[in-house]
Scaffold this motif. Structure first.
Motif, PDB file in Angstrom:
ATOM      1  N   ASP A 147       0.840  -1.127   0.001  1.00  0.00           N
ATOM      2  CA  ASP A 147      -0.148  -0.243   0.128  1.00  0.00           C
ATOM      3  C   ASP A 147       0.007   1.397  -0.111  1.00  0.00           C
ATOM      4  OD1 ASP A 147      -2.424  -2.467   0.171  1.00  0.00           O
ATOM      5  OD2 ASP A 147      -3.014  -1.396   2.614  1.00  0.00           O
ATOM      6  N   GLY A 148       1.592   1.175   0.411  1.00  0.00           N
ATOM      7  CA  GLY A 148       2.990   2.221   0.999  1.00  0.00           C
ATOM      8  C   GLY A 148       3.363   2.263  -0.122  1.00  0.00           C
ATOM      9  N   THR A 149       4.418   1.566  -1.060  1.00  0.00           N
ATOM     10  CA  THR A 149       4.366   1.807  -2.896  1.00  0.00           C
ATOM     11  C   THR A 149       3.416   1.775  -3.258  1.00  0.00           C
ATOM     12  OG1 THR A 149       6.228  -0.151  -1.721  1.00  0.00           O
ATOM     13  CG2 THR A 149       6.119   0.284  -3.903  1.00  0.00           C
ATOM     14  N   CYS A 150       1.877   1.819  -3.214  1.00  0.00           N
ATOM     15  CA  CYS A 150       1.504   2.164  -4.332  1.00  0.00           C
ATOM     16  C   CYS A 150       1.420   4.049  -4.498  1.00  0.00           C
ATOM     17  CB  CYS A 150       0.080   0.931  -4.279  1.00  0.00           C
ATOM     18  SG  CYS A 150       0.434  -0.370  -5.516  1.00  0.00           S
ATOM     19  N   GLU A 151       1.035   3.823  -2.808  1.00  0.00           N
ATOM     20  CA  GLU A 151       0.992   5.690  -2.619  1.00  0.00           C
ATOM     21  C   GLU A 151       1.703   6.449  -2.859  1.00  0.00           C
ATOM     22  OE1 GLU A 151      -0.185   6.128   1.273  1.00  0.00           O
ATOM     23  OE2 GLU A 151      -1.363   4.437   1.017  1.00  0.00           O
ATOM     24  N   TYR A 152       3.301   5.959  -2.821  1.00  0.00           N
ATOM     25  CA  TYR A 152       4.565   6.541  -3.567  1.00  0.00           C
ATOM     26  C   TYR A 152       4.444   6.539  -4.766  1.00  0.00           C
ATOM     27  CZ  TYR A 152       9.460   8.378  -3.564  1.00  0.00           C
ATOM     28  OH  TYR A 152      10.109   8.616  -3.906  1.00  0.00           O
ATOM     29  N   VAL A 153       4.026   5.857  -5.854  1.00  0.00           N
ATOM     30  CA  VAL A 153       4.300   5.501  -6.809  1.00  0.00           C
ATOM     31  C   VAL A 153       3.158   6.730  -7.030  1.00  0.00           C
ATOM     32  CG1 VAL A 153       4.138   4.524  -9.143  1.00  0.00           C
ATOM     33  CG2 VAL A 153       5.461   3.170  -7.237  1.00  0.00           C
ATOM     34  N   SER A 154       1.746   7.057  -7.158  1.00  0.00           N
ATOM     35  CA  SER A 154       0.908   7.475  -7.061  1.00  0.00           C
ATOM     36  C   SER A 154       1.319   8.937  -6.770  1.00  0.00           C
ATOM     37  CB  SER A 154      -0.377   7.289  -6.489  1.00  0.00           C
ATOM     38  OG  SER A 154      -1.257   5.980  -6.778  1.00  0.00           O
ATOM     39  N   ALA A 155       1.588   9.455  -5.938  1.00  0.00           N
ATOM     40  CA  ALA A 155       2.471  11.110  -5.841  1.00  0.00           C
ATOM     41  C   ALA A 155       3.166  10.871  -6.547  1.00  0.00           C
ATOM     42  CB  ALA A 155       2.567  10.627  -4.224  1.00  0.00           C
ATOM     43  N   ASN A 156       4.348  10.301  -6.334  1.00  0.00           N
ATOM     44  CA  ASN A 156       5.365  10.705  -7.315  1.00  0.00           C
ATOM     45  C   ASN A 156       5.888   9.571  -8.737  1.00  0.00           C
ATOM     46  OD1 ASN A 156       6.216  12.381  -5.362  1.00  0.00           O
ATOM     47  ND2 ASN A 156       6.834  10.299  -4.213  1.00  0.00           N
ATOM     48  N   PRO A 157       5.066   9.559  -9.769  1.00  0.00           N
ATOM     49  CA  PRO A 157       5.272   9.114 -10.857  1.00  0.00           C
ATOM     50  C   PRO A 157       6.625   9.081 -11.619  1.00  0.00           C
ATOM     51  CG  PRO A 157       3.631  10.362 -11.231  1.00  0.00           C
ATOM     52  CD  PRO A 157       4.032  10.401  -9.698  1.00  0.00           C
ATOM     53  N   MET A 158       7.444  10.312 -11.791  1.00  0.00           N
ATOM     54  CA  MET A 158       8.336  10.704 -12.481  1.00  0.00           C
ATOM     55  C   MET A 158       9.728  10.188 -11.877  1.00  0.00           C
ATOM     56  SD  MET A 158       7.340  11.722 -15.619  1.00  0.00           S
ATOM     57  CE  MET A 158       8.441  11.317 -16.691  1.00  0.00           C
ATOM     58  N   LYS A 159       9.421  10.119 -10.368  1.00  0.00           N
ATOM     59  CA  LYS A 159      10.329  10.160  -9.494  1.00  0.00           C
ATOM     60  C   LYS A 159      10.504   8.468  -9.281  1.00  0.00           C
ATOM     61  CE  LYS A 159      11.768  12.422  -5.946  1.00  0.00           C
ATOM     62  NZ  LYS A 159      11.487  13.218  -4.549  1.00  0.00           N
ATOM     63  N   SER A 160       9.435   7.755  -9.536  1.00  0.00           N
ATOM     64  CA  SER A 160       9.619   6.285  -9.297  1.00  0.00           C
ATOM     65  C   SER A 160       9.648   5.627 -10.659  1.00  0.00           C
ATOM     66  CB  SER A 160       8.050   6.137  -9.386  1.00  0.00           C
ATOM     67  OG  SER A 160       7.411   6.344  -8.008  1.00  0.00           O
ATOM     68  N   ILE A 161       9.980   6.137 -12.141  1.00  0.00           N
ATOM     69  CA  ILE A 161      10.215   5.837 -13.474  1.00  0.00           C
ATOM     70  C   ILE A 161      11.717   5.814 -12.883  1.00  0.00           C
ATOM     71  CG2 ILE A 161      10.112   5.861 -15.183  1.00  0.00           C
ATOM     72  CD1 ILE A 161       6.954   6.225 -15.301  1.00  0.00           C
ATOM     73  N   GLY A 162      11.958   6.971 -12.080  1.00  0.00           N
ATOM     74  CA  GLY A 162      13.826   7.223 -12.403  1.00  0.00           C
ATOM     75  C   GLY A 162      14.498   6.201 -11.736  1.00  0.00           C
ATOM     76  N   MET A 163      13.424   5.705 -10.182  1.00  0.00           N
ATOM     77  CA  MET A 163      13.734   5.035  -9.453  1.00  0.00           C
ATOM     78  C   MET A 163      14.268   3.324 -10.333  1.00  0.00           C
ATOM     79  SD  MET A 163      12.577   6.674  -6.444  1.00  0.00           S
ATOM     80  CE  MET A 163      12.037   5.314  -5.330  1.00  0.00           C
ATOM     81  N   ALA A 164      13.540   3.530 -10.618  1.00  0.00           N
ATOM     82  CA  ALA A 164      13.504   1.900 -10.960  1.00  0.00           C
ATOM     83  C   ALA A 164      14.011   1.816 -12.717  1.00  0.00           C
ATOM     84  CB  ALA A 164      12.289   1.789 -12.073  1.00  0.00           C
ATOM     85  N   LEU A 165      14.157   2.795 -13.356  1.00  0.00           N
ATOM     86  CA  LEU A 165      15.588   3.098 -14.544  1.00  0.00           C
ATOM     87  C   LEU A 165      16.497   2.555 -13.642  1.00  0.00           C
ATOM     88  CD1 LEU A 165      13.951   5.630 -17.342  1.00  0.00           C
ATOM     89  CD2 LEU A 165      14.105   2.651 -17.176  1.00  0.00           C
TER      90      LEU A 165
END
Length: 115
Positions: free
Chosen positions: A86-104
């Motif tokens: 749930d925490g991860t989903c909330e973070y990705v929803s709140a910060n989509p670009m940051k999440s994509i950068g971290m995944a890359l």
């Protein structure tokens, strides 16, 4: 010929009927010895059976306690996993670009390590 046949018979020189009596007496003595040994061994057998029952009860109790402990830990892990997801989903929803950068970056690092 009768004299020769008496000499060759297995009971020659013995009292008729005494062989059967000796066997009967030996069998009775053997039965008495077996009964005596069984009577003497019975308390030891009973104690071994009692110990085996106690050990089985202890193993069953310990197994039940272990199963309860594992069940509780499993529930705690499931709750923790749900909170993390749930925490991860909330973070990705709140910060989509940051999440994509971290995944890359994470993917790049894993690919470098895997070589």
């Amino acid at each position: 010929m009768d004299a020769n046949s008496n000499r060759n018979s297995p009971n020659s020189g013995t009292i008729p009927g005494s062989g059967a009596s000796a066997i009967s007496h030996a069998a009775a003595s053997t039965h008495a010895a077996i009964d005596d040994a069984a009577r003497k061994a019975q308390p030891a057998i009973d104690r071994v059976v009692e110990i085996a029952h106690e050990a089985t009860d202890k193993v069953g109790s310990a197994g039940g306690q272990a199963a309860n402990w594992l069940n509780e830990r499993g529930e705690q892990i499931a709750v923790t996993q749900k909170k993390l997801l749930d925490g991860t989903c909330e973070y990705v929803s709140a910060n989509p670009m940051k999440s994509i950068g971290m995944a890359l970056v994470a993917g790049f690092l894993v690919s470098r390590i895997a070589r």
